[in-house]
Design a protein around this motif. Sequence first.
Motif, PDB file in Angstrom:
ATOM      1  N   ILE A 216      -2.714  13.772  -5.037  1.00  0.00           N
ATOM      2  CA  ILE A 216      -2.396  12.253  -4.751  1.00  0.00           C
ATOM      3  C   ILE A 216      -3.633  11.514  -4.488  1.00  0.00           C
ATOM      4  O   ILE A 216      -4.329  11.471  -4.613  1.00  0.00           O
TER       5      ILE A 216
ATOM      6  N   LYS B  17      -3.901   6.835  -4.013  1.00  0.00           N
ATOM      7  CA  LYS B  17      -3.890   6.267  -2.835  1.00  0.00           C
ATOM      8  C   LYS B  17      -3.709   4.863  -3.728  1.00  0.00           C
ATOM      9  O   LYS B  17      -4.684   4.663  -3.729  1.00  0.00           O
TER      10      LYS B  17
ATOM     11  N   TYR C 101       1.035  -0.905   0.217  1.00  0.00           N
ATOM     12  CA  TYR C 101       0.284   0.224  -0.421  1.00  0.00           C
ATOM     13  C   TYR C 101       0.745   1.209   0.409  1.00  0.00           C
ATOM     14  O   TYR C 101       2.057   1.120   1.134  1.00  0.00           O
ATOM     15  N   ASP C 102       0.645   2.530  -0.683  1.00  0.00           N
ATOM     16  CA  ASP C 102       1.239   3.326  -0.843  1.00  0.00           C
ATOM     17  C   ASP C 102       0.618   4.472  -1.024  1.00  0.00           C
ATOM     18  O   ASP C 102      -0.826   4.463  -1.263  1.00  0.00           O
ATOM     19  N   GLU C 103       1.401   5.900  -0.925  1.00  0.00           N
ATOM     20  CA  GLU C 103       0.301   7.517  -0.783  1.00  0.00           C
ATOM     21  C   GLU C 103       1.444   8.012  -1.541  1.00  0.00           C
ATOM     22  O   GLU C 103       2.647   8.333  -1.057  1.00  0.00           O
TER      23      GLU C 103
ATOM     24  N   ASP D 122      -9.391   6.779  -4.906  1.00  0.00           N
ATOM     25  CA  ASP D 122      -8.424   6.887  -4.289  1.00  0.00           C
ATOM     26  C   ASP D 122      -7.553   8.610  -4.911  1.00  0.00           C
ATOM     27  O   ASP D 122      -6.281   7.871  -4.514  1.00  0.00           O
ATOM     28  N   TYR D 123      -8.279   8.941  -5.691  1.00  0.00           N
ATOM     29  CA  TYR D 123      -7.475  10.525  -6.083  1.00  0.00           C
ATOM     30  C   TYR D 123      -8.186  11.313  -5.919  1.00  0.00           C
ATOM     31  O   TYR D 123      -9.198  11.388  -5.488  1.00  0.00           O
TER      32      TYR D 123
END
Length: 192
Positions: free
Chosen positions: A84, A86, A58-60, A128-129
């Motif tokens: 951003i 995720k 998992y990353d951001e 997730d954006y």
Amino acid sequence: MPGCLVRTVLVLAAVLVIKKMDWLPKNFFSSKPVTIDETPILIKDIRSLGQLITASFYDEVVVDSTIKNYIGPIPTAANQLVIIAKGKVLAGIDLQTLADSNVTVNKDTVWIHLPAAKILDVIINPGDYETFEEKGDWSPEAVTSLKLHAKAIIMARANNKNILDKANTKAKSLIEEFLQAAGFKLIYVTKG
């Protein structure tokens, strides 16, 4: 209790009168059709999967793009977009590539040669954006390009954290445990 019953009967009578007098739209009590907004993402294929997912990451990330505007040689305000994202990377074994020749069974002994682990999916859902900053006009193509750049960064970071090595190790362990639970005494697992 009697007061509650009287109120319920009055409400039902009122609804029936309103409906009988055609004061409500015809489809007031019916469900509305589901509509899906147009997106740049298309469904290309639906297929059954034979995947063993053994590692996830998992990353951001924050990605940005800046376009400087000029009037002649003089710079003016710049267009800037900061997003951003995720997401998660799933790695494991594609079991559909496992052939009969990769498995040998002799009584209570099994030899299995697993295919090498690979990145199975990189998932960043539309929700997730997050647009952190947006100055100027940006075309949908430019926004999509920046989102794809974020996806590539997340995948590269997963590779830098050795996700494939971790996926291979976990896959070997899981297959050994599964075959042991299936009753095999001697289990030999090799990886591709």
